[in-house]
Enzyme design. Structure first.
Site, mmCIF file in Angstrom:
data_model
loop_
_atom_site.group_PDB
_atom_site.id
_atom_site.type_symbol
_atom_site.label_atom_id
_atom_site.label_comp_id
_atom_site.label_asym_id
_atom_site.label_seq_id
_atom_site.Cartn_x
_atom_site.Cartn_y
_atom_site.Cartn_z
ATOM 1 N N SER A 143 0.831 -1.218 0.000
ATOM 2 C CA SER A 143 0.000 0.000 0.000
ATOM 3 C C SER A 143 0.859 1.259 0.000
ATOM 4 O O SER A 143 1.940 1.269 0.597
ATOM 5 C CB SER A 143 -0.881 -0.017 1.255
ATOM 6 O OG SER A 143 -1.424 1.261 1.502
ATOM 7 N N TYR A 170 -2.287 5.475 -4.284
ATOM 8 C CA TYR A 170 -3.392 6.410 -4.087
ATOM 9 C C TYR A 170 -3.021 7.680 -4.832
ATOM 10 O O TYR A 170 -1.877 8.139 -4.719
ATOM 11 C CB TYR A 170 -3.574 6.735 -2.608
ATOM 12 C CG TYR A 170 -4.370 5.718 -1.829
ATOM 13 C CD1 TYR A 170 -5.625 5.305 -2.267
ATOM 14 C CD2 TYR A 170 -3.891 5.196 -0.635
ATOM 15 C CE1 TYR A 170 -6.368 4.386 -1.536
ATOM 16 C CE2 TYR A 170 -4.635 4.279 0.101
ATOM 17 C CZ TYR A 170 -5.871 3.875 -0.360
ATOM 18 O OH TYR A 170 -6.607 2.969 0.354
ATOM 19 N N THR A 229 -5.816 2.521 -6.932
ATOM 20 C CA THR A 229 -7.076 2.428 -6.192
ATOM 21 C C THR A 229 -7.958 3.629 -6.514
ATOM 22 O O THR A 229 -7.535 4.773 -6.391
ATOM 23 C CB THR A 229 -6.795 2.344 -4.675
ATOM 24 O OG1 THR A 229 -6.047 1.147 -4.446
ATOM 25 C CG2 THR A 229 -8.084 2.290 -3.867
ATOM 26 N N LYS A 245 -8.321 -0.782 -9.220
ATOM 27 C CA LYS A 245 -8.945 -1.398 -8.039
ATOM 28 C C LYS A 245 -10.115 -0.557 -7.528
ATOM 29 O O LYS A 245 -10.005 0.663 -7.450
ATOM 30 C CB LYS A 245 -7.891 -1.516 -6.940
ATOM 31 C CG LYS A 245 -8.394 -2.053 -5.613
ATOM 32 C CD LYS A 245 -7.242 -2.316 -4.652
ATOM 33 C CE LYS A 245 -7.689 -3.017 -3.389
ATOM 34 N NZ LYS A 245 -8.290 -2.127 -2.414
ATOM 35 N N HIS A 269 -13.646 -2.159 -1.288
ATOM 36 C CA HIS A 269 -12.641 -1.792 -0.290
ATOM 37 C C HIS A 269 -12.912 -2.508 1.047
ATOM 38 O O HIS A 269 -12.692 -1.964 2.126
ATOM 39 C CB HIS A 269 -12.642 -0.272 -0.090
ATOM 40 C CG HIS A 269 -11.279 0.329 0.164
ATOM 41 N ND1 HIS A 269 -10.557 0.995 -0.799
ATOM 42 C CD2 HIS A 269 -10.504 0.360 1.276
ATOM 43 C CE1 HIS A 269 -9.422 1.427 -0.286
ATOM 44 N NE2 HIS A 269 -9.354 1.045 0.976
HETATM 45 C C1 LIG Z 1 -7.070 -2.461 7.539
HETATM 46 C C2 LIG Z 1 -7.262 -2.269 6.060
HETATM 47 C C3 LIG Z 1 -6.511 -1.302 5.406
HETATM 48 C C4 LIG Z 1 -6.649 -1.156 4.013
HETATM 49 N N1 LIG Z 1 -5.828 -0.265 3.347
HETATM 50 C C5 LIG Z 1 -5.890 -0.184 2.003
HETATM 51 C C6 LIG Z 1 -4.966 0.630 1.283
HETATM 52 O O1 LIG Z 1 -4.084 1.253 1.845
HETATM 53 N N2 LIG Z 1 -5.099 0.673 -0.071
HETATM 54 C C7 LIG Z 1 -6.067 -0.018 -0.741
HETATM 55 O O2 LIG Z 1 -6.156 0.069 -1.980
HETATM 56 N N3 LIG Z 1 -6.919 -0.830 -0.084
HETATM 57 C C8 LIG Z 1 -6.840 -0.930 1.259
HETATM 58 N N4 LIG Z 1 -7.694 -1.776 1.919
HETATM 59 C C9 LIG Z 1 -8.649 -2.602 1.154
HETATM 60 C C10 LIG Z 1 -8.008 -3.926 0.769
HETATM 61 O O3 LIG Z 1 -7.036 -3.747 -0.229
HETATM 62 C C11 LIG Z 1 -9.055 -4.898 0.211
HETATM 63 O O4 LIG Z 1 -9.778 -4.267 -0.809
HETATM 64 C C12 LIG Z 1 -10.026 -5.400 1.293
HETATM 65 O O5 LIG Z 1 -9.344 -5.646 2.492
HETATM 66 C C13 LIG Z 1 -10.712 -6.665 0.825
HETATM 67 O O6 LIG Z 1 -11.640 -7.099 1.746
HETATM 68 P P1 LIG Z 1 -11.349 -8.244 2.849
HETATM 69 O O7 LIG Z 1 -10.554 -7.555 3.933
HETATM 70 O O8 LIG Z 1 -12.709 -8.622 3.278
HETATM 71 O O9 LIG Z 1 -10.545 -9.325 2.185
HETATM 72 C C14 LIG Z 1 -7.573 -1.939 3.304
HETATM 73 C C15 LIG Z 1 -8.318 -2.904 3.986
HETATM 74 C C16 LIG Z 1 -8.164 -3.083 5.355
HETATM 75 C C17 LIG Z 1 -8.949 -4.155 6.050
#
Ligand SMILES: Cc1cc2nc3c(=O)[nH]c(=O)nc-3n(C[C@H](O)[C@H](O)[C@H](O)COP(=O)(O)O)c2cc1C
Length: 387
Positions: free
Chosen positions: A107, A130, A156, A252, A276
């Site tokens: 990330s 981002y 994203t 994404k 997300h």
């Molecule tokens: C704690 C956390 C932080 C996240 N941070 C980002 C991020 O920095 N960039 C991003 O594109 N998605 C981020 N996401 C989304 C994840 O990439 C992903 O889309 C999501 O976790 C998928 O769902 P799941 O946790 O049910 O597998 C984050 C998700 C979580 C749980």
């Protein structure tokens, strides 16, 4: 050593071992958390079709994602502040992914930097960007990813403004955590986390501090991130980034067939059907229920990946059967990381691989790449429920 048989086992350990502030950060959705809940409950509405008397030897979960060979089509999703779940968390997760043979996505909002991951791994990883208002920062990040040998840029699109998570505000989420009395008392019950964290120097946003203009410490970082996500992001700006990067591009956060068509016309190498993890638009549909429509909309013009709600190999099977070429896990690997560090991420991947393999066998399927709609029983209203 506890016996780990499921992602849920890792989650229980994770809850015990990581400060509440970071557990809550991971285990929350935005606002009422309806979409967060639907992501997992909609997976459980799908049923697998049991078949018998089919030769089940010679099975393989092997596949490809954007042309890269993977031992199973399950990549680690970009997760901000992974290095707060466990000291040097991104390095540990990337190493587990490399050993397992699946892609790791770093990330923008990670604790370990792009350079840290490159220095501690040998397989190319993916970098999630981002889009910020500061084009100088964006261009430099793209260049840093190129120098580090990243083999895909994951852009994203669903977080130009933050969906609110109530617990983060109430907990005063920050990296590193502020040493308030409640935080100190809670951290005192997580001794391994605290000792490991004291021993690393990586405790703030490694891709930003020292790289963005005027961001040298925590307070300047907070105001920079609050102001920097670019609300004017549109397809022209995405094209600028595509041209600057010049390599494989994954978009994404697509949850609509119109947007998916647009992304395919645009020439994305892959899209990730995602909300997300239920952290942005609360009230949006689950990602798995939108998947069939989006697969139909883009055909084979771009690769369709999905995330949001995957907690088992059965879930991966369902996504592949509905037409995803690849999947991503977020929380499922974070549970493992918080529970047992690098070993925990390996365990999470192993749990999912075994579940996928056994479920394939019982569905009479030898190859993950052969999975299709025939292997599922889908309720009549699964797709049409929200027309
Ligand atoms: C704690 C956390 C932080 C996240 N941070 C980002 C991020 O920095 N960039 C991003 O594109 N998605 C981020 N996401 C989304 C994840 O990439 C992903 O889309 C999501 O976790 C998928 O769902 P799941 O946790 O049910 O597998 C984050 C998700 C979580 C749980």
């Amino acid at each position: 050593m506890p016996v780990i048989t499921s992602i849920d086992d890792l989650k229980r350990l994770y809850k015990r071992r990581v400060p509440k502030m970071f557990y809550d950060y991971c285990e929350s959705g935005s606002y009422t958390e309806q979409t967060f809940r639907d992501n997992t409950s909609d997976f459980s509405r799908l049923r697998l079709r049991q078949r018998v008397a089919v030769d089940m030897t010679g099975r393989s979960t092997q596949s490809t994602m954007i042309g890269q060979s993977v031992t199973m089509p399950v990549a680690l999703a970009p997760v901000g502040m992974t290095g707060m779940q466990c000291a040097d968390g991104e390095i540990k997760a990337a190493r587990a992914a490399e050993a397992f043979g699946v892609p790791f996505t770093l990330s923008t909002m990670s604790i370990c930097s792009i350079e840290d991951i490159a220095a501690h791994t040998t397989a190319p990883f993916w970098f999630q960007l981002y889009v910020m208002k500061d084009e100088g920062f964006v261009d430099a990040a793209i260049e840093r990813a190129r120098v580090a040998g990243c083999s895909a840029l994951v852009l994203t699109l669903d977080l130009q403004i933050l969906g609110q998570r109530h617990k983060d505000l109430k907990n005063g989420l920050s990296a590193p955590p502020r040493l308030t009395l409640p935080n100190i008392l809670n951290i005192a019950t997580k001794p391994k986390w605290a000792v490991d964290m004291l021993q690393t120097k990586r405790r703030s946003f490694g891709n930003i501090v020292g790289h963005a203009k005027g961001v040298g410490d925590l307070s300047s970082l907070m105001s920079w991130t609050n102001e920097q996500f670019d609300p004017q992001l549109d397809w022209t700006k995405i094209a600028r980034i595509r041209d600057k990067w010049g390599g494989k591009l994954i978009l994404k956060g697509i949850l609509d067939a119109e947007d998916a068509r647009r992304a395919a016309d645009f020439g994305a190498d892959a899209i990730i059907v995602s909300n997300h993890g239920g952290r942005q638009l609360d009230g949006a549909v689950s990602a798995i229920s939108m998947l069939p429509q989006i697969v139909r909309a883009v055909g084979d013009r771009t690769e369709v990946h999905m995330d949001s709600g995957i907690r088992s190999g059965q879930d991966v099977l369902k996504a592949l059967a509905l037409g995803a070429k690849g999947t991503f896990i977020g929380r499922s690997f974070i549970y493992g990381l918080g529970a047992m560090g690098q070993e925990g991420v390996s365990r999470a991947l192993e749990v999912i691989r075994k579940e996928l393999d056994i479920s394939m066998a019982l569905c009479g399927v030898q190859k993950a790449t052969d999975l299709n709609r025939q292997h599922l029983l889908v309720p009549d209203d699964f797709e049409g429920a929200w027309a």
